[in-house]
Design a protein around this motif. Structure first.
Motif, PDB file in Angstrom:
ATOM      1  N   GLY A 203      28.582  14.773  16.648  1.00 36.91           N
ATOM      2  CA  GLY A 203      28.109  15.071  18.107  1.00 36.91           C
ATOM      3  C   GLY A 203      28.253  16.685  18.308  1.00 36.91           C
ATOM      4  O   GLY A 203      28.248  17.306  19.285  1.00 36.91           O
ATOM      5  N   TYR A 204      29.115  17.475  17.264  1.00 35.74           N
ATOM      6  CA  TYR A 204      29.333  18.773  17.200  1.00 35.74           C
ATOM      7  C   TYR A 204      28.451  19.358  16.074  1.00 35.74           C
ATOM      8  O   TYR A 204      27.033  19.547  16.113  1.00 35.74           O
ATOM      9  CB  TYR A 204      30.473  19.133  17.333  1.00 35.74           C
ATOM     10  N   ILE A 205      28.963  19.956  15.249  1.00 34.22           N
ATOM     11  CA  ILE A 205      28.352  20.402  13.942  1.00 34.22           C
ATOM     12  C   ILE A 205      28.176  19.289  13.089  1.00 34.22           C
ATOM     13  O   ILE A 205      29.309  18.871  12.327  1.00 34.22           O
ATOM     14  CB  ILE A 205      29.007  21.473  13.292  1.00 34.22           C
ATOM     15  N   ASP A 206      26.976  18.626  12.826  1.00 35.43           N
ATOM     16  CA  ASP A 206      26.693  17.300  12.020  1.00 35.43           C
ATOM     17  C   ASP A 206      25.288  17.379  11.595  1.00 35.43           C
ATOM     18  O   ASP A 206      24.933  16.246  10.923  1.00 35.43           O
ATOM     19  CB  ASP A 206      26.945  16.219  13.049  1.00 35.43           C
ATOM     20  N   SER A 207      24.741  18.581  11.529  1.00 33.39           N
ATOM     21  CA  SER A 207      23.235  18.555  10.847  1.00 33.39           C
ATOM     22  C   SER A 207      23.125  19.787  10.126  1.00 33.39           C
ATOM     23  O   SER A 207      23.716  20.966  10.566  1.00 33.39           O
ATOM     24  CB  SER A 207      22.242  18.131  11.702  1.00 33.39           C
ATOM     25  N   ALA A 208      22.056  19.755   9.203  1.00 31.11           N
ATOM     26  CA  ALA A 208      21.673  21.041   8.784  1.00 31.11           C
ATOM     27  C   ALA A 208      21.446  22.489   9.462  1.00 31.11           C
ATOM     28  O   ALA A 208      21.469  23.573   9.624  1.00 31.11           O
ATOM     29  CB  ALA A 208      20.673  20.923   7.588  1.00 31.11           C
ATOM     30  N   LYS A 209      20.610  21.508  10.758  1.00 30.93           N
ATOM     31  CA  LYS A 209      20.090  22.771  11.801  1.00 30.93           C
ATOM     32  C   LYS A 209      21.301  23.225  12.283  1.00 30.93           C
ATOM     33  O   LYS A 209      21.328  24.400  12.839  1.00 30.93           O
ATOM     34  CB  LYS A 209      19.372  21.743  12.918  1.00 30.93           C
ATOM     35  N   GLU A 210      22.355  22.220  12.817  1.00 35.51           N
ATOM     36  CA  GLU A 210      23.759  22.984  13.599  1.00 35.51           C
ATOM     37  C   GLU A 210      24.349  23.707  12.567  1.00 35.51           C
ATOM     38  O   GLU A 210      25.107  24.988  13.061  1.00 35.51           O
ATOM     39  CB  GLU A 210      24.669  21.759  13.988  1.00 35.51           C
ATOM     40  N   VAL A 211      24.387  23.657  11.152  1.00 37.24           N
ATOM     41  CA  VAL A 211      25.182  24.547  10.294  1.00 37.24           C
ATOM     42  C   VAL A 211      24.473  25.907  10.591  1.00 37.24           C
ATOM     43  O   VAL A 211      24.824  26.932  10.497  1.00 37.24           O
ATOM     44  CB  VAL A 211      25.267  23.859   9.027  1.00 37.24           C
ATOM     45  N   ALA A 212      23.103  25.868  10.259  1.00 36.42           N
ATOM     46  CA  ALA A 212      22.258  27.166  10.325  1.00 36.42           C
ATOM     47  C   ALA A 212      22.414  27.747  11.690  1.00 36.42           C
ATOM     48  O   ALA A 212      22.836  29.027  11.776  1.00 36.42           O
ATOM     49  CB  ALA A 212      20.884  26.809  10.048  1.00 36.42           C
ATOM     50  N   LEU A 213      22.618  27.251  13.138  1.00 36.22           N
ATOM     51  CA  LEU A 213      23.046  27.877  14.101  1.00 36.22           C
ATOM     52  C   LEU A 213      24.347  28.407  14.101  1.00 36.22           C
ATOM     53  O   LEU A 213      24.480  29.470  14.442  1.00 36.22           O
ATOM     54  CB  LEU A 213      22.867  26.875  15.246  1.00 36.22           C
ATOM     55  N   TYR A 214      25.065  27.772  13.480  1.00 36.92           N
ATOM     56  CA  TYR A 214      26.628  28.291  13.436  1.00 36.92           C
ATOM     57  C   TYR A 214      26.715  29.481  12.712  1.00 36.92           C
ATOM     58  O   TYR A 214      27.304  30.352  13.067  1.00 36.92           O
ATOM     59  CB  TYR A 214      27.421  27.148  12.855  1.00 36.92           C
ATOM     60  N   LEU A 215      26.286  29.512  11.378  1.00 33.31           N
ATOM     61  CA  LEU A 215      26.115  30.453  10.601  1.00 33.31           C
ATOM     62  C   LEU A 215      25.513  31.857  11.283  1.00 33.31           C
ATOM     63  O   LEU A 215      26.139  32.761  11.114  1.00 33.31           O
ATOM     64  CB  LEU A 215      25.598  30.270   9.062  1.00 33.31           C
ATOM     65  N   ASP A 216      24.402  31.572  11.768  1.00 34.08           N
ATOM     66  CA  ASP A 216      23.712  32.812  12.527  1.00 34.08           C
ATOM     67  C   ASP A 216      24.483  33.406  13.900  1.00 34.08           C
ATOM     68  O   ASP A 216      24.625  34.670  13.783  1.00 34.08           O
ATOM     69  CB  ASP A 216      22.202  32.225  13.221  1.00 34.08           C
ATOM     70  N   LYS A 217      25.057  32.436  14.539  1.00 34.22           N
ATOM     71  CA  LYS A 217      25.792  33.209  15.719  1.00 34.22           C
ATOM     72  C   LYS A 217      27.309  33.657  15.104  1.00 34.22           C
ATOM     73  O   LYS A 217      27.645  34.781  15.639  1.00 34.22           O
ATOM     74  CB  LYS A 217      26.147  31.965  16.763  1.00 34.22           C
ATOM     75  N   ILE A 246      26.479  17.499   4.252  1.00 35.81           N
ATOM     76  CA  ILE A 246      25.151  17.967   4.788  1.00 35.81           C
ATOM     77  C   ILE A 246      24.495  18.710   3.448  1.00 35.81           C
ATOM     78  O   ILE A 246      25.180  19.188   2.704  1.00 35.81           O
ATOM     79  CB  ILE A 246      25.142  18.815   6.002  1.00 35.81           C
ATOM     80  N   ASP A 247      23.202  18.534   3.814  1.00 35.56           N
ATOM     81  CA  ASP A 247      22.313  18.949   2.690  1.00 35.56           C
ATOM     82  C   ASP A 247      22.099  20.590   2.897  1.00 35.56           C
ATOM     83  O   ASP A 247      21.290  21.054   3.140  1.00 35.56           O
ATOM     84  CB  ASP A 247      21.074  18.528   2.372  1.00 35.56           C
ATOM     85  N   ILE A 248      23.079  21.322   2.600  1.00 33.71           N
ATOM     86  CA  ILE A 248      23.483  22.822   3.192  1.00 33.71           C
ATOM     87  C   ILE A 248      22.241  23.685   2.357  1.00 33.71           C
ATOM     88  O   ILE A 248      21.547  24.563   2.747  1.00 33.71           O
ATOM     89  CB  ILE A 248      24.591  23.498   2.975  1.00 33.71           C
ATOM     90  N   ALA A 249      21.707  23.267   1.206  1.00 26.74           N
ATOM     91  CA  ALA A 249      20.904  23.806   0.334  1.00 26.74           C
ATOM     92  C   ALA A 249      19.207  23.978   0.952  1.00 26.74           C
ATOM     93  O   ALA A 249      18.438  24.384   0.681  1.00 26.74           O
ATOM     94  CB  ALA A 249      21.060  23.185  -1.011  1.00 26.74           C
ATOM     95  N   SER A 250      19.224  22.768   1.783  1.00 28.58           N
ATOM     96  CA  SER A 250      17.793  22.573   2.640  1.00 28.58           C
ATOM     97  C   SER A 250      17.501  23.860   3.481  1.00 28.58           C
ATOM     98  O   SER A 250      16.537  23.724   4.243  1.00 28.58           O
ATOM     99  CB  SER A 250      17.795  21.032   3.093  1.00 28.58           C
ATOM    100  N   ILE A 251      18.805  24.110   3.918  1.00 36.63           N
ATOM    101  CA  ILE A 251      18.686  25.385   5.130  1.00 36.63           C
ATOM    102  C   ILE A 251      17.765  26.552   4.539  1.00 36.63           C
ATOM    103  O   ILE A 251      18.175  27.000   3.494  1.00 36.63           O
ATOM    104  CB  ILE A 251      19.927  25.960   5.436  1.00 36.63           C
ATOM    105  N   PRO A 252      16.610  26.936   5.137  1.00 42.24           N
ATOM    106  CA  PRO A 252      15.807  27.984   4.554  1.00 42.24           C
ATOM    107  C   PRO A 252      16.829  29.447   4.186  1.00 42.24           C
ATOM    108  O   PRO A 252      17.799  29.672   4.637  1.00 42.24           O
ATOM    109  CB  PRO A 252      14.882  28.349   5.899  1.00 42.24           C
ATOM    110  N   ASP A 253      16.360  29.923   3.069  1.00 39.55           N
ATOM    111  CA  ASP A 253      17.066  31.349   2.714  1.00 39.55           C
ATOM    112  C   ASP A 253      18.483  30.851   2.205  1.00 39.55           C
ATOM    113  O   ASP A 253      19.352  31.520   2.273  1.00 39.55           O
ATOM    114  CB  ASP A 253      17.100  32.249   3.681  1.00 39.55           C
ATOM    115  N   THR A 254      18.469  29.593   1.734  1.00 36.60           N
ATOM    116  CA  THR A 254      19.793  29.341   1.085  1.00 36.60           C
ATOM    117  C   THR A 254      19.766  28.790  -0.195  1.00 36.60           C
ATOM    118  O   THR A 254      18.768  28.104  -0.820  1.00 36.60           O
ATOM    119  CB  THR A 254      20.466  28.079   2.113  1.00 36.60           C
ATOM    120  N   ILE A 255      20.832  29.103  -1.411  1.00 38.59           N
ATOM    121  CA  ILE A 255      20.775  28.930  -2.710  1.00 38.59           C
ATOM    122  C   ILE A 255      22.225  28.241  -3.032  1.00 38.59           C
ATOM    123  O   ILE A 255      23.089  28.947  -2.575  1.00 38.59           O
ATOM    124  CB  ILE A 255      20.247  30.154  -3.324  1.00 38.59           C
TER     125      ILE A 255
END
Length: 316
Positions: A203-217, A246-255
């Motif tokens: 319900g908080y940071i629980d998906s690759a999309k939320e991880v990407a938002l967290y990192l950007d902000k 979470i599959d963090i490697a699936s986030i764009p521009d991530t290796i």
């Protein structure tokens, strides 16, 4: 407790046999490398008290103010312990934790100075909930990493997770945003020491999309090092709100750069990521399926030395 998939030896400390690891973690699928110089990780639990009340934390006593602190950090016992460790075993790292170690700022300064004097080259981390960002400049010169618990990019949601009535208003965390953003902040030249640790919570940071938002902000505050950690199943909150890795490697521009495994017990992965705002950051994620393992872990617990956080007392 049986520890699966890890080789162990022992070292003699304070008249007792302390279990230590015989092998490094497996790196990128290769066979583990033998450890030729046994080591321990040393944790210093300054207090069991905390102004936050996170549901996943089992190592704290909730208090409403600094005047509620009842435990007393023993300085002379701490000196005896680190004197006993010096030249007896290799110290891999030292982490000051709690509770909230910044509640004991005078004792913390003393313990940091004594530790740095005896172990000048050892990596020292401070684990803090972030309530006292204004005060970190007093000790920043003595530590290598300031690991700040920050479990959501939204101040109000982070305050919900931290579980304090005062924090729930978001005022503490909004203030911290202002501190981090300030060009006059004394720690602005030491942002490279900041590490944001985020627990993955349903319900908080629980998906690759939320991880990407967290990192950007959060990278916009000048922080470039982040960790995302699956909850250790130590209580019902952790079991009910557990998020698989979470599959963090699936986030764009991530290796992914490295993957470490410790038998069947835990797994860590390291990444490089370019945020949408053009910030280059480093990431690790971790899942630990054996949180009770105390192999190679010593904890100075306020006034005594333990094997692990819940283990037997080694010295009084």
């Amino acid at each position: 407790m049986e520890v699966v998939g890890i080789a162990m030896g022992v070292v003699k400390l304070f008249g007792k046999d302390i279990p230590v690891r015989d092998e490094m973690c497996s790196l990128n699928g290769k066979d583990p490398v033998p450890i030729t110089s046994p080591y321990v990780n040393f944790y210093v639990r300054m207090t069991n008290c905390c102004l936050s009340n996170c549901g996943f934390c089992v190592y704290h006593k909730k208090i409403n103010s600094i005047y509620d602190i009842t435990d007393k950090f023993s300085r002379w016992k701490f000196k005896d312990v680190i004197d006993g460790l010096k030249d007896k075993v290799r110290i891999n790292k030292v982490a000051f934790t709690g509770g909230e170690p910044m509640l004991k700022q005078s004792d913390l300064m003393f313990a940091l100075q004594e530790t740095r004097r005896r172990f000048p080259k050892v990596h020292i981390t401070l684990n803090t909930n972030g309530w006292f960002l204004d005060d970190l400049h007093f000790i920043s010169g003595l530590i290598d990493c300031i690991s700040i618990s920050r479990h959501h990019y939204n101040p109000q949601k982070n305050a919900e997770i931290m579980g304090s009535t005062e924090a729930y208003t978001g005022s503490v965390w909004i203030h911290n945003e202002q501190v981090l953003s300030s060009t006059n902040y004394q720690l602005k030249h030491e942002r490279n020491k900041f590490h944001f640790r985020c627990n993955l919570i349903k319900g908080y940071i629980d998906s690759a999309k939320e991880v990407a938002l967290y990192l950007d902000k959060m990278a916009q505050f000048g922080v470039t090092d982040f960790g995302f950690v699956s909850l250790m199943k130590v209580n019902d909150y952790c079991k009910d709100n557990f998020v698989p890795p979470i599959d963090i490697a699936s986030i764009p521009d991530t290796i992914m750069t490295k993957e470490w495994k410790k038998g069947d017990m835990c797994r860590c992965q390291n990444y490089m990521h370019l945020t949408q705002h053009g910030k280059m950051v480093t990431i690790y994620d971790r899942v630990d399926d054996c949180p009770g393992d105390s192999t190679g872990t010593l904890v100075y617990d306020v006034d005594c030395l333990r094997l692990g956080f819940d283990g037997p007392v080694l010295t009084f």
